[in-house]
Scaffold this motif. Structure first.
Motif, PDB file in Angstrom:
ATOM      1  N   ARG A 290     -13.492   2.215  -8.084  1.00 40.04           N
ATOM      2  CA  ARG A 290     -12.561   2.402  -7.091  1.00 40.04           C
ATOM      3  C   ARG A 290     -11.977   1.382  -6.905  1.00 40.04           C
ATOM      4  NH1 ARG A 290     -14.231   6.503  -7.071  1.00 40.04           N
ATOM      5  NH2 ARG A 290     -14.837   8.170  -6.237  1.00 40.04           N
ATOM      6  N   LEU A 291     -10.989   0.996  -7.376  1.00 39.70           N
ATOM      7  CA  LEU A 291     -10.025  -0.176  -7.336  1.00 39.70           C
ATOM      8  C   LEU A 291      -8.863  -0.134  -6.123  1.00 39.70           C
ATOM      9  CD1 LEU A 291      -8.804  -2.666  -8.871  1.00 39.70           C
ATOM     10  CD2 LEU A 291      -7.526  -1.376 -10.108  1.00 39.70           C
ATOM     11  N   LEU A 292      -9.338  -1.095  -5.051  1.00 35.87           N
ATOM     12  CA  LEU A 292      -9.039  -2.025  -3.688  1.00 35.87           C
ATOM     13  C   LEU A 292      -8.462  -2.423  -3.574  1.00 35.87           C
ATOM     14  CD1 LEU A 292     -12.633  -1.949  -2.126  1.00 35.87           C
ATOM     15  CD2 LEU A 292     -11.178   0.122  -2.591  1.00 35.87           C
ATOM     16  N   ASP A 293      -7.223  -2.204  -2.122  1.00 37.11           N
ATOM     17  CA  ASP A 293      -6.029  -3.732  -2.291  1.00 37.11           C
ATOM     18  C   ASP A 293      -5.292  -3.434  -3.180  1.00 37.11           C
ATOM     19  OD1 ASP A 293      -4.447  -5.635  -1.035  1.00 37.11           O
ATOM     20  OD2 ASP A 293      -6.445  -6.910  -1.439  1.00 37.11           O
ATOM     21  N   TRP A 294      -4.459  -2.861  -2.616  1.00 37.93           N
ATOM     22  CA  TRP A 294      -3.450  -2.764  -3.362  1.00 37.93           C
ATOM     23  C   TRP A 294      -1.725  -3.104  -2.915  1.00 37.93           C
ATOM     24  CZ3 TRP A 294      -2.632  -0.253  -8.298  1.00 37.93           C
ATOM     25  CH2 TRP A 294      -3.750   0.409  -8.275  1.00 37.93           C
ATOM     26  N   GLU A 295      -1.563  -4.297  -2.336  1.00 35.01           N
ATOM     27  CA  GLU A 295      -0.165  -5.526  -1.448  1.00 35.01           C
ATOM     28  C   GLU A 295       0.358  -6.014  -2.519  1.00 35.01           C
ATOM     29  OE1 GLU A 295      -2.680  -6.335   3.170  1.00 35.01           O
ATOM     30  OE2 GLU A 295      -2.136  -8.066   1.509  1.00 35.01           O
TER      31      GLU A 295
ATOM     32  N   LEU B  11      -4.756   7.745  -8.795  1.00 33.54           N
ATOM     33  CA  LEU B  11      -5.303   7.698  -9.893  1.00 33.54           C
ATOM     34  C   LEU B  11      -6.462   7.934 -10.603  1.00 33.54           C
ATOM     35  CD1 LEU B  11      -4.231   3.944  -9.841  1.00 33.54           C
ATOM     36  CD2 LEU B  11      -3.335   5.260 -11.339  1.00 33.54           C
ATOM     37  N   ASP B  12      -6.306   8.969 -10.238  1.00 30.35           N
ATOM     38  CA  ASP B  12      -7.219  10.312 -10.656  1.00 30.35           C
ATOM     39  C   ASP B  12      -8.365   9.752 -10.162  1.00 30.35           C
ATOM     40  OD1 ASP B  12      -5.410  11.360 -12.650  1.00 30.35           O
ATOM     41  OD2 ASP B  12      -5.756   9.772 -14.382  1.00 30.35           O
ATOM     42  N   GLY B  13      -8.547   9.587  -8.734  1.00 34.56           N
ATOM     43  CA  GLY B  13      -9.449   9.269  -8.236  1.00 34.56           C
ATOM     44  C   GLY B  13     -10.165   8.026  -8.003  1.00 34.56           C
ATOM     45  N   HIS B  14      -9.032   7.473  -8.557  1.00 36.39           N
ATOM     46  CA  HIS B  14      -9.912   5.441  -8.769  1.00 36.39           C
ATOM     47  C   HIS B  14      -9.333   4.280  -7.156  1.00 36.39           C
ATOM     48  CE1 HIS B  14     -12.493   6.882 -11.742  1.00 36.39           C
ATOM     49  NE2 HIS B  14     -10.824   7.196 -12.902  1.00 36.39           N
ATOM     50  N   ARG B  15      -7.861   5.323  -6.790  1.00 34.97           N
ATOM     51  CA  ARG B  15      -7.316   4.339  -5.666  1.00 34.97           C
ATOM     52  C   ARG B  15      -7.722   5.149  -4.496  1.00 34.97           C
ATOM     53  NH1 ARG B  15      -2.589   5.026  -3.308  1.00 34.97           N
ATOM     54  NH2 ARG B  15      -2.162   3.194  -2.458  1.00 34.97           N
ATOM     55  N   PRO B  16      -7.905   5.064  -3.350  1.00 35.74           N
ATOM     56  CA  PRO B  16      -8.210   5.695  -2.136  1.00 35.74           C
ATOM     57  C   PRO B  16      -6.511   5.315  -1.823  1.00 35.74           C
ATOM     58  CG  PRO B  16      -9.613   3.125  -1.496  1.00 35.74           C
ATOM     59  CD  PRO B  16      -8.597   3.083  -3.611  1.00 35.74           C
ATOM     60  N   ALA B  17      -6.500   6.935  -1.501  1.00 33.10           N
ATOM     61  CA  ALA B  17      -5.318   7.743  -1.108  1.00 33.10           C
ATOM     62  C   ALA B  17      -5.120   6.933  -0.358  1.00 33.10           C
ATOM     63  CB  ALA B  17      -4.933   9.474  -1.686  1.00 33.10           C
TER      64      ALA B  17
ATOM     65  N   TRP C 154       6.234  -7.276 -19.647  1.00 36.01           N
ATOM     66  CA  TRP C 154       5.863  -7.264 -19.055  1.00 36.01           C
ATOM     67  C   TRP C 154       5.932  -6.386 -18.530  1.00 36.01           C
ATOM     68  CZ3 TRP C 154       6.742 -11.955 -15.497  1.00 36.01           C
ATOM     69  CH2 TRP C 154       6.664 -12.481 -15.969  1.00 36.01           C
ATOM     70  N   THR C 155       4.268  -5.592 -18.497  1.00 34.14           N
ATOM     71  CA  THR C 155       4.110  -4.308 -16.875  1.00 34.14           C
ATOM     72  C   THR C 155       3.388  -4.507 -16.243  1.00 34.14           C
ATOM     73  OG1 THR C 155       1.730  -4.649 -17.571  1.00 34.14           O
ATOM     74  CG2 THR C 155       3.498  -4.285 -20.041  1.00 34.14           C
ATOM     75  N   THR C 156       3.017  -3.395 -15.517  1.00 30.05           N
ATOM     76  CA  THR C 156       2.804  -3.206 -13.903  1.00 30.05           C
ATOM     77  C   THR C 156       1.660  -3.773 -13.795  1.00 30.05           C
ATOM     78  OG1 THR C 156       4.412  -1.558 -13.476  1.00 30.05           O
ATOM     79  CG2 THR C 156       3.047  -2.190 -12.089  1.00 30.05           C
ATOM     80  N   ALA C 157       1.243  -4.284 -12.847  1.00 32.95           N
ATOM     81  CA  ALA C 157      -0.384  -5.297 -12.384  1.00 32.95           C
ATOM     82  C   ALA C 157      -0.790  -4.817 -11.011  1.00 32.95           C
ATOM     83  CB  ALA C 157      -0.220  -6.489 -12.938  1.00 32.95           C
ATOM     84  N   HIS C 158      -1.696  -4.577 -10.848  1.00 35.66           N
ATOM     85  CA  HIS C 158      -2.081  -4.559  -9.657  1.00 35.66           C
ATOM     86  C   HIS C 158      -2.321  -5.667  -9.273  1.00 35.66           C
ATOM     87  CE1 HIS C 158      -5.820  -5.081  -6.745  1.00 35.66           C
ATOM     88  NE2 HIS C 158      -6.064  -3.738  -6.052  1.00 35.66           N
ATOM     89  N   ALA C 159      -2.860  -6.993  -9.876  1.00 37.36           N
ATOM     90  CA  ALA C 159      -2.497  -8.444  -9.958  1.00 37.36           C
ATOM     91  C   ALA C 159      -3.692  -9.037  -8.734  1.00 37.36           C
ATOM     92  CB  ALA C 159      -0.783  -8.208  -8.690  1.00 37.36           C
ATOM     93  N   ASP C 160      -4.232  -7.992  -8.417  1.00 39.63           N
ATOM     94  CA  ASP C 160      -5.616  -8.779  -8.034  1.00 39.63           C
ATOM     95  C   ASP C 160      -7.148  -8.343  -8.297  1.00 39.63           C
ATOM     96  OD1 ASP C 160      -6.873 -11.192  -6.126  1.00 39.63           O
ATOM     97  OD2 ASP C 160      -6.679  -9.785  -4.570  1.00 39.63           O
ATOM     98  N   VAL C 161      -6.836  -8.333  -9.457  1.00 39.27           N
ATOM     99  CA  VAL C 161      -8.355  -7.390  -9.623  1.00 39.27           C
ATOM    100  C   VAL C 161      -8.901  -8.035  -9.875  1.00 39.27           C
ATOM    101  CG1 VAL C 161      -9.323  -5.687 -11.933  1.00 39.27           C
ATOM    102  CG2 VAL C 161      -6.467  -6.070 -11.504  1.00 39.27           C
TER     103      VAL C 161
ATOM    104  N   ALA D 151       0.845  -1.009  -0.003  1.00 42.12           N
ATOM    105  CA  ALA D 151      -0.165  -0.567  -0.365  1.00 42.12           C
ATOM    106  C   ALA D 151       1.113   1.364   0.038  1.00 42.12           C
ATOM    107  CB  ALA D 151      -0.632  -0.459   1.685  1.00 42.12           C
ATOM    108  N   LEU D 152       1.491   1.171   1.081  1.00 45.08           N
ATOM    109  CA  LEU D 152       2.032   2.046   1.188  1.00 45.08           C
ATOM    110  C   LEU D 152       3.860   2.325  -0.783  1.00 45.08           C
ATOM    111  CD1 LEU D 152       3.780   4.574   2.536  1.00 45.08           C
ATOM    112  CD2 LEU D 152       5.670   2.939   4.194  1.00 45.08           C
ATOM    113  N   ASP D 153       4.136   1.720  -1.033  1.00 46.77           N
ATOM    114  CA  ASP D 153       4.741   1.827  -2.837  1.00 46.77           C
ATOM    115  C   ASP D 153       4.031   1.922  -3.560  1.00 46.77           C
ATOM    116  OD1 ASP D 153       7.250   0.756  -1.174  1.00 46.77           O
ATOM    117  OD2 ASP D 153       7.007  -1.120  -1.999  1.00 46.77           O
ATOM    118  N   ALA D 154       2.249   1.332  -3.518  1.00 45.11           N
ATOM    119  CA  ALA D 154       1.353   1.904  -4.552  1.00 45.11           C
ATOM    120  C   ALA D 154       1.119   3.601  -4.539  1.00 45.11           C
ATOM    121  CB  ALA D 154       0.329   1.034  -4.286  1.00 45.11           C
ATOM    122  N   GLN D 155       1.818   4.309  -2.963  1.00 42.70           N
ATOM    123  CA  GLN D 155       0.958   5.789  -3.025  1.00 42.70           C
ATOM    124  C   GLN D 155       1.764   6.154  -3.679  1.00 42.70           C
ATOM    125  OE1 GLN D 155      -1.858   7.158  -1.452  1.00 42.70           O
ATOM    126  NE2 GLN D 155      -0.768   9.304  -1.711  1.00 42.70           N
TER     127      GLN D 155
END
Length: 266
Positions: free
Chosen positions: A182-187, A72-78, A165-172, A62-66
């Motif tokens: 909103r896209l949650l859970d960025w672990e 993400l233009d309001g689509h990720r909870p800061a 290879w690209t960056t993924a949320h990995a739990d969509v 979560a910290l790395d994602a922040q």
């Protein structure tokens, strides 16, 4: 956990709203709605692990994602603040985030009903995942070594070549999405084969043919040669969970998907 959650709330100067708490798997996490000292609605989530496990991809996700994405233009909870503590060999990390008031689209990652979502939602999702994919990171969500072992074992083909290879949320999945988006859970985010997030959402949509078809329409990489590695990886991951007794409700559809992937193999 409740005592540490209350201690953290005091340390971060937030007031937890009484009467509502959400426990994660095996009591590892505890979350609750809160308000900051200025009255801003927030969410306070406490994670606990043995002290020697308090590092690495999941711990810092979560910290790395922040740092990497912001909101993400309001689509990720800061993420507003983080507070760490250690007590009696257990590490605790509190993450204070902007509160998402919209309910998730499903209580289960697997969609149990057709998703009635406007085109604008699908466009927002595709655009958000495109922005995620473009971010450079050293984090890894899927390892080549795992792919080489699991795809052969569970899908029955050699590992397709990863064209990109690209960056993924990995739990969509559907329990990590809301409407408006909103896209949650960025672990667990990090590098994965291109199309991995789209393939994941498709897998969790397999019980609902209209929604599965909508995923395919929104993400044309699925079904293409460039998406084969991501699809085979996701299919292998979920068939592996089936072998452990999980996700049995989609076993037949996963096996049909694997058969299709074998036909598509060059």
């Amino acid at each position: 956990m409740r005592a540490h959650h209350a201690h953290t709330a005091k340390a971060l100067d937030v007031q937890v709203e009484p009467g509502t708490e959400f426990w994660g798997w095996a009591g590892r996490t505890l979350g609750a709605p809160a308000r900051t000292a200025t009255g801003v609605p927030a969410w306070l989530r406490l994670v606990s692990v043995p002290e020697d496990k308090a590092s690495g991809k999941l711990w810092d996700g979560a910290l790395d994602a922040q740092h990497a994405f912001g909101d993400l233009d309001g689509h990720r909870p800061a993420l507003l603040a983080v507070h760490d503590a250690v007590d009696d060999g257990i590490a605790y990390r509190a993450e204070l985030s902007v509160r998402v008031d919209e309910p998730v689209l499903s209580d289960d990652p697997i969609l149990r009903h057709e998703a009635q979502l406007p085109d604008s939602w699908w466009n927002d999702l595709a655009g958000t995942l495109e922005k995620v994919a473009a971010v450079d990171t050293g984090r890894v969500a899927v390892r080549q070594q795992y792919m080489e072992r699991a795809i052969l074992e569970f899908v029955g083909i050699p590992t397709p070549v990863v064209s990109c290879w690209t960056t993924a949320h990995a739990d969509v999945h559907w329990a990590n999405l809301t409407a408006p988006l909103r896209l949650l859970d960025w672990e667990g985010w990090g590098q994965a084969p291109e199309g991995f997030d789209a393939a994941t959402l498709y897998a969790y949509s397999l019980l609902q043919p209209d929604t599965a078809a909508r995923v395919l329409a929104a993400f044309p990489i699925l079904g293409s040669p460039a998406g084969l590695a991501a699809e085979a990886t996701v299919c292998a991951q979920l068939l592996q969970t089936v072998s452990r007794g999980d996700n049995l409700v989609i076993e037949d559809r996963l096996r049909s998907w694997a058969e299709d992937l074998r036909r598509r193999r060059p």
